[in-house]
Every structure is written in structure tokens, then in C-alpha cells.
Design an enzyme around this catalytic site. Structure first.
Site, PDB file in Angstrom:
ATOM      1  N   ASP A 101       0.819  -1.211   0.000  1.00 22.54           N
ATOM      2  CA  ASP A 101       0.000   0.000   0.000  1.00 22.54           C
ATOM      3  C   ASP A 101       0.850   1.257   0.000  1.00 22.54           C
ATOM      4  O   ASP A 101       0.412   2.324  -0.445  1.00 22.54           O
ATOM      5  CB  ASP A 101      -0.947   0.010   1.201  1.00 22.54           C
ATOM      6  CG  ASP A 101      -0.184   0.072   2.521  1.00 22.54           C
ATOM      7  OD1 ASP A 101       0.679  -0.794   2.710  1.00 22.54           O
ATOM      8  OD2 ASP A 101      -0.446   0.979   3.326  1.00 22.54           O
ATOM      9  N   MET A 137       3.897   1.353  -1.595  1.00 20.69           N
ATOM     10  CA  MET A 137       4.561   1.422  -2.890  1.00 20.69           C
ATOM     11  C   MET A 137       3.651   2.001  -3.962  1.00 20.69           C
ATOM     12  O   MET A 137       4.124   2.573  -4.944  1.00 20.69           O
ATOM     13  CB  MET A 137       5.049   0.031  -3.311  1.00 20.69           C
ATOM     14  CG  MET A 137       6.251  -0.459  -2.510  1.00 20.69           C
ATOM     15  SD  MET A 137       6.948  -1.981  -3.178  1.00 20.69           S
ATOM     16  CE  MET A 137       5.721  -3.178  -2.675  1.00 20.69           C
ATOM     17  N   CYS A 138       2.369   1.835  -3.793  1.00 19.09           N
ATOM     18  CA  CYS A 138       1.412   2.370  -4.773  1.00 19.09           C
ATOM     19  C   CYS A 138       0.759   3.631  -4.193  1.00 19.09           C
ATOM     20  O   CYS A 138       0.462   3.690  -2.995  1.00 19.09           O
ATOM     21  CB  CYS A 138       0.320   1.348  -5.091  1.00 19.09           C
ATOM     22  SG  CYS A 138       0.948  -0.176  -5.838  1.00 19.09           S
ATOM     23  N   THR A 139       0.536   4.591  -5.041  1.00 22.76           N
ATOM     24  CA  THR A 139      -0.161   5.807  -4.621  1.00 22.76           C
ATOM     25  C   THR A 139      -1.644   5.498  -4.502  1.00 22.76           C
ATOM     26  O   THR A 139      -2.325   5.288  -5.511  1.00 22.76           O
ATOM     27  CB  THR A 139       0.063   6.942  -5.629  1.00 22.76           C
ATOM     28  OG1 THR A 139       1.466   7.135  -5.796  1.00 22.76           O
ATOM     29  CG2 THR A 139      -0.561   8.227  -5.142  1.00 22.76           C
TER      30      THR A 139
END
Length: 687
Positions: A539, A541-543
Site C-alpha cells: 500500500d 509502494m502504490c499511490t
């Protein structure tokens, strides 16, 4: 002698020949000058001598028509007509709707031009007014269709002119080659549209038709000749201009009794090489005594391609390069915005702004699309990643096919997508990693990093506006330093789950400008940017944001850029205080504070909150110990270059020592330690 009968003189009417360049010029004039105005304008056209060509199969001469031509310079009355041509002026009127065009009082417009011609005949004697014409148009600029109707008013002779005898003959047979050669020599290099000819010993003399009374003194009628440049190539019918010149002669000089005029229809603007292939025609026309000295009626509306009185249509869409159509369509929306709402809007400045987008992800895709909408033509995208399967639904420049086989490089793929959307854009994609503070550079990578930094420096120098649209906080540090040092417009956009930040960095002071005193992305930090990318969960690592947030933040960032560009101070535009924006303000207050540009005030930061559907303008002052934009950092970068940057990447404490944040930390810790030794009195007897 043969028994010849007289016949009514028939004239070859003008046929309009409108060059595509005229419609392009009308488009420009409509958008940039006329807008919604419907007043009449002067316009210029030209015609030349009639021409014919020989049909290879039949061997017969084929007339090329009696053309009057409008070109790109039709609205420039000072433009020289083409060589061997005559300029004629007219009245142009463009209507805003097709309904107005259809229901226009055409008779009144026609009569106004006719009155000008008749006034020249009876009063001023202005021979150039005899060929006045009328052009009415409606320009459908969305479909590139142009409806138009020409009128070439010609005064009707009552009774009509007739031509007795053998009719129209070859001028060579009547006058001879030597006479035509002499006339040709006198008319060159500049032709008279109407002229007079008389014999003189073994030669011929010519003069403007305005000298009719003096030029023909003591010259018998049998040797007086009136010539005109004839746009007709017909052997039987002279061109349309002869009608009004006959009315001119009849009303001014041949006023008593029957009239007879020797007419030379001049069609030889170039002398034939063989000396015998002269194309000019000659005839003697006659008219009985005039029935009425008043203004005659007039005819002259051009027929359409169906041979009926009606408007013509020029549909340029199939003829135009689709790229040019797209470019004009993009410009149309923006220019309509300017002339209907904001006349002071400088679209050229926006279109000429070179934009560098650092990050070709969700923000980069949306920002580039909005830049296209504003007419920006030069966009460069920089990214180090490839298109992933999770990208296309959130990042509108990518498709499923772009994700296959490991994914295409994001920056290059996005740049190509922009060209497919609008071929007129100069878009480039560059795969590049941006070094970051707190991310040490291994010795074996130093050379590559040096090259990457040099490339980034070059890109920032070549562009006017820099968008920081990356995923991590520390990746924005290096372009922040470079952009501030080079005096560029730097804009930041960052996303949370349901909130966003859009901000512009303040401009650096110079010898001619004052500092805007606006902070950068790092001015609120009391620590240097460091590694935020290591050991992140999925969560992290991803926007993770609400899907509509990126589009809102991106559009806001571009609108902020355009507002900066439209402010007189540009990158140094002052931001209105938060309390100023929180209350109702008028334009006078904004102008007094220097906050107002063409598009309104130019805020420093905008923080949006989707949970409340609210946007807050915030002003943050520049911090003299900022690790991104303080003079200590900028001067060290300018003085030491790559060595300074390498220290910032490898040494997590370097920037804090450089800016004095380390001392601030020490002072803060000392203050806390001092507070630990303080004994607080908890008694509340006095309360």
C-alpha cells in the site's frame, strides 16, 4: 459589300476564383479581428487578360473563363496585384450565422455598391471605381465550410449597345501587327485597366481614359479607340468590365445623340513570339440617343455552380491537411475564449511555453492533456518506469497493449500518445532516473549519475516551466534546486488519499527583480529529504488515492501555470494573503495589491480536500534554512556543481549542516534539556 445586321452586345460575366489561402486569411481575420462584428470592410481582387488553351484532341480553342481572383492578400489594399493584372476593390461583409447570411438585405447591399459606381461615373470620374464588387460570406469555422456570394454590379444601358457589321474581329486583321506591337510597348510594364489609343505619324499613342476630352482633340472619330484589359477569352463576347466603361463614356463624354465607340479588347499582355498570334479583339459598338439621363438599373449577382442565382460553397475540409485542421480547431477554442471573454489573454505566450514534466504517471498524463487543451506545443516527459497493467485505467495516455512484454517505457509511450491525440505537438519522452538525497550512489554508478544529472540540467535549461509530478518526496529535491537556480517556473502536484497539494515555487531574486518570498516544497521542513522508498509495504509502494483526485490536481496545476504566465510579474507574481482570499474581494483590491493577472489572482499553494469538497489557498514564506531553495544550497550548487550534489546524495547530514538545520536541532534539544530541569508549581491556590 456584305449585308451585315446589328446585334445586341453580349458580355461575358465575371466568374469568381477564390484561392484557398483567402479562406485561411478570412479565418484568421474572423477570430483575431472581426469576432462578432458585421461591419463592411474594403477588399481587393484582381483580374488579368482572358486566356484560352487548345484542346489536343479537337484542336479547338477552349476559353478559361472570365475570372476575378481573390487571394491571401485580399484584405491588404496596399498589396501589389499579380503581374499583368488589374486590381479592383470591393465591399466585404461577413455574417455571424447562416440564417443572417440567408436573410440579409442583399438588394440594399447591392445598391450601395451600385451607387458608388454611379457616383464615379457622374461625379468623381474615378475610373478605378468602375469595377467595384460585393462579397458576402458566412464562415462555418468548425466545419471549414464557407458560404459566399459575389456581385459584380454593371449598369444596364437603355437602349442597349449593339455591334453592327462583322461584329467582333481580330485586332490583328483590323489594326495590324505593327500597331499592336506599338500599343503593347506603350502599355508595358504597367497596364491601364482602361486606356485610349490614337495614331501618331507612324506610331500609336496611349493615355488613361480620364484624358478622353483632351487626348482626342483634332482626332476624327474613325481613329479614336478605347481599350480595356479584357478578362474574357471569348471571340464573340467581351468581358464584363466593358459594360461600366461604356456607361462612363456615355454619361460623361458622349452625351448628345447616338454614340459610337471603337473598342479594343486587349488580351495580349505578352507579345506573341511569332508576331502574328495576337489574341486581342476589335469592334465598333453603337448606342442610340439615351432615353433617360438618370441612374440606370444594374445587374451582376454571380450564379452558382448550378447556373442559378444563389450562394456558392467552399468546403475546405477535404482539401486541408488533417494536421492543419486539428491545429486550427485547437486554436479556435482558445481564440474564441480570448475575443469573447478575455481580450487581454496572451495565447501566444502560453503556446510558446516549453513544459518539462518530471513524472509520466497519473499526474503526468493528466497534466499533459490539459496542457494540450491550452495550446502548449512543446512537452517533454521524463520517467524511469515502464507501463504496468495497473496503469491504463488511471493514466489516460496508456492502453492495455502498452503493458505487454514488460511494458513500454512510460515517458516515450506517453509522448507518442500525445502525438496521436494532436500531431501538432512537439512531444518527447526521455527515460531517466533522478538521483535523490538519502540514496547513496555506489562508486561504480557515479559516472552514470553524473551523465544523468547533466542531462537533467540541460532539460531544465531548455524548458520554461517544470512540473514535479513524481511519486516520492525526495525525488523532487534535485529539480527544485536546479529550477530555482535557473529562474524557471516550478510547480508541484502531490496526492494523498482524498487530498492534494498544488503549489508554485517562488522566484529567485535578481538584479532587476525582487524576491517573491514564496516558499518551495521543502520550506516547511526542519529535516532534509531522505529515503522514503526502502522497506515499503504494497500500500505504500502504490499511490492510493481516490481516482478523480489526480485529474483535479493536474488541471489545477496547469491552470496555476497559465495564471502565472498571464501575470505581468510572471514567476515573481505575488500571492494574495490567505485572509485576502478568505473574504470577498473586488478587482480594485486585487490590482492595488499587485495580485491580479489576466486570469485573476495567482495563489501560492492550493490544498484540496475531497472529503469536504473544499480547496484552501495557503501562502507559505520562503525559509532561509530550506534544504531546497535557500541561498546556501543554491550558491553551493552553483559553486561546486556535481560534487555538492554527490555530497547531498551520500551524506544524510550534509544538507542540514549546509543550511544550519543541524544547529537548529541542537538548539532545540538544548532547550528541551533545559526544560527538563525546571520544577513546575502544580498548586492552584491562586486559581
Amino acid at each position: 459589300m456584305a449585308d451585315y445586321k446589328s446585334s445586341i452586345v453580349q458580355f461575358t460575366p465575371f466568374s469568381s476564383l477564390v484561392q484557398p489561402a483567402f479562406w485561411h486569411e478570412l479565418t484568421r481575420l474572423k477570430i483575431d479581428v472581426l469576432r462578432l462584428a458585421e461591419h463592411s470592410l474594403p477588399i481587393a481582387a484582381s483580374y488579368s487578360a482572358g486566356r484560352s488553351v487548345k484542346d489536343r484532341e479537337t484542336g479547338k480553342e477552349v476559353d478559361l473563363g472570365c475570372h476575378i481572383t481573390l487571394g491571401e492578400d485580399a484584405f491588404d489594399l496596399n498589396a501589389e496585384p499579380p503581374q499583368q493584372s488589374v486590381q479592383c476593390t470591393g465591399t466585404f461583409k461577413n455574417f455571424n450565422t447562416i440564417e443572417d447570411f440567408k436573410t440579409a438585405d442583399k438588394a440594399t447591399l447591392f445598391n450601395q455598391v451600385t451607387d458608388e459606381i454611379w457616383n464615379a461615373v457622374k461625379e468623381t470620374g474615378d475610373i478605378s471605381a468602375l469595377n467595384k464588387f460585393l462579397l458576402i460570406t458566412f464562415a462555418d469555422l468548425k466545419k471549414y465550410k464557407y458560404y459566399y456570394w459575389f456581385a459584380f454590379p454593371a449598369l444596364v444601358a437603355k437602349p442597349a449597345w449593339s455591334i453592327p457589321g462583322p461584329g467582333w474581329q481580330s485586332a490583328l486583321e483590323v489594326l495590324g501587327s505593327s500597331a499592336l506591337s506599338s500599343i503593347h510597348a506603350k502599355l508595358s510594364p504597367k497596364l491601364f485597366n482602361y486606356f485610349l489609343v490614337r495614331p501618331s505619324s507612324n506610331d500609336y499613342e496611349v493615355a488613361p481614359i480620364s484624358e478622353f476630352e483632351t487626348f482626342f482633340v483634332n482626332i476624327p472619330p474613325s481613329q479614336q479607340t478605347v481599350g480595356f484589359l479584357d478578362p474574357s477569352a471569348s471571340t464573340e463576347h467581351p468581358g464584363w468590365p466593358l459594360r461600366n466603361v461604356l456607361a462612363y463614356l456615355r454619361s460623361r463624354y458622349l452625351t448628345k445623340g447616338p454614340a459610337s465607340v471603337r473598342v479594343l479588347c486587349w488580351r495580349d499582355t505578352e507579345q506573341p513570339r511569332d508576331g502574328v498570334s495576337w489574341k486581342s479583339r476589335f469592334g465598333v459598338v453603337e448606342c442610340p440617343a439615351s432615353e433617360s439621363p438618370g441612374k440606370p438599373s444594374a445587374v451582376g449577382w454571380e450564379k452558382n455552380t448550378s447556373g442559378k442565382l444563389g450562394a456558392r460553397l467552399a468546403d475546405l475540409a477535404p482539401m486541408l491537411d488533417p494536421r492543419r485542421l486539428a491545429e486550427q480547431a485547437v486554436d479556435l477554442n482558445l481564440k474564441l475564449m480570448r475575443w469573447r471573454i478575455l481580450p487581454a489573454l496572451d495565447l501566444e505566450r502560453v503556446a510558446g511555453t516549453r513544459c518539462l514534466l518530471l513524472g509520466a504517471g497519473t499526474l503526468g498524463c493528466y497534466v499533459s492533456r490539459v496542457l494540450l487543451g491550452w495550446g502548449v506545443r512543446d512537452i517533454t516527459l521524463v520517467d524511469s518506469g515502464n507501463v504496468a497493467f495497473s496503469n491504463p485505467v488511471r493514466q489516460p495516455l496508456f492502453e492495455f497493449e502498452d503493458c505487454l512484454q514488460g511494458g513500454k517505457p512510460k515517458a516515450e509511450c506517453a509522448a507518442e500518445a500525445l502525438k496521436r491525440i494532436f500531431p501538432g505537438v512537439n512531444s518527447k519522452g526521455i527515460m531517466l532516473s533522478i538521483p535523490m538525497p538519502g540514496h547513496p550512489i555506489p562508486p561504480q554508478n557515479v559516472r552514470q549519475v553524473h551523465q544523468d544529472i547533466a542531462q537533467l540540467e540541460s532539460l531544465i535549461s531548455e524548458h520554461d516551466a517544470i512540473f514535479l509530478l513524481m511519486d516520492s518526496r525526495e525525488s523532487r529535491w534535485l529539480p527544485t534546486v536546479m529550477g530555482k537556480a535557473k529562474g524557471k517556473i516550478v510547480l508541484n502536484a502531490a496526492l494523498g488519499f482524498d487530498s492534494y497539494l498544488v503549489m508554485r515555487h517562488g522566484g529567485r531574486a535578481s538584479t532587476t527583480t525582487k524576491p517573491s518570498n514564496l516558499g518551495c516544497y521543502y520550506c516547511n521542513d526542519v529535516v532534509a529529504p531522505s529515503d522514503s522508498l526502502t522497506d515499503r509495504t504494497l500500500d505504500q509502494m502504490c499511490t492510493v488515492t481516490r481516482p478523480g483526485l489526480a485529474a483535479i490536481a493536474s488541471a489545477t496545476a496547469v491552470e496555476l501555470l497559465v495564471s502565472v504566465l498571464q501575470h505581468p510579474a510572471g514567476v515573481h507574481a505575488p500571492a494574495p494573503p490567505a485572509d485576502f482570499l478568505a473574504k470577498e474581494y473586488n478587482d480594485e483590491d486585487a490590482e492595488k495589491g499587485g495580485y491580479k493577472g489576466v486570469l485573476g489572482v495567482v495563489p501560492h499553494q492550493l490544498r484540496g480536500f475531497l472529503a469536504q469538497f473544499r480547496t484552501l489557498p495557503i501562502v507559505g514564506a520562503a525559509y532561509d534554512r530550506c534544504t531546497g531553495c535557500s541561498e546556501a544550497v543554491l550558491q553551493a550548487y552553483e559553486r561546486e556543481g556535481f560534487d555538492m550534489l554527490l555530497n547531498a546524495f551520500n551524506d544524510t547530514g550534509y544538507l542540514e549542516r549546509l543550511t544550519g538545520l543541524d544547529k537548529l536541532h541542537s538548539e532545540g534539544e538544548a532547550a528541551l534539556e533545559a526544560l527538563e530541569g525546571v520544577e513546575w508549581d502544580d498548586e492552584d491556590d491562586d486559581i
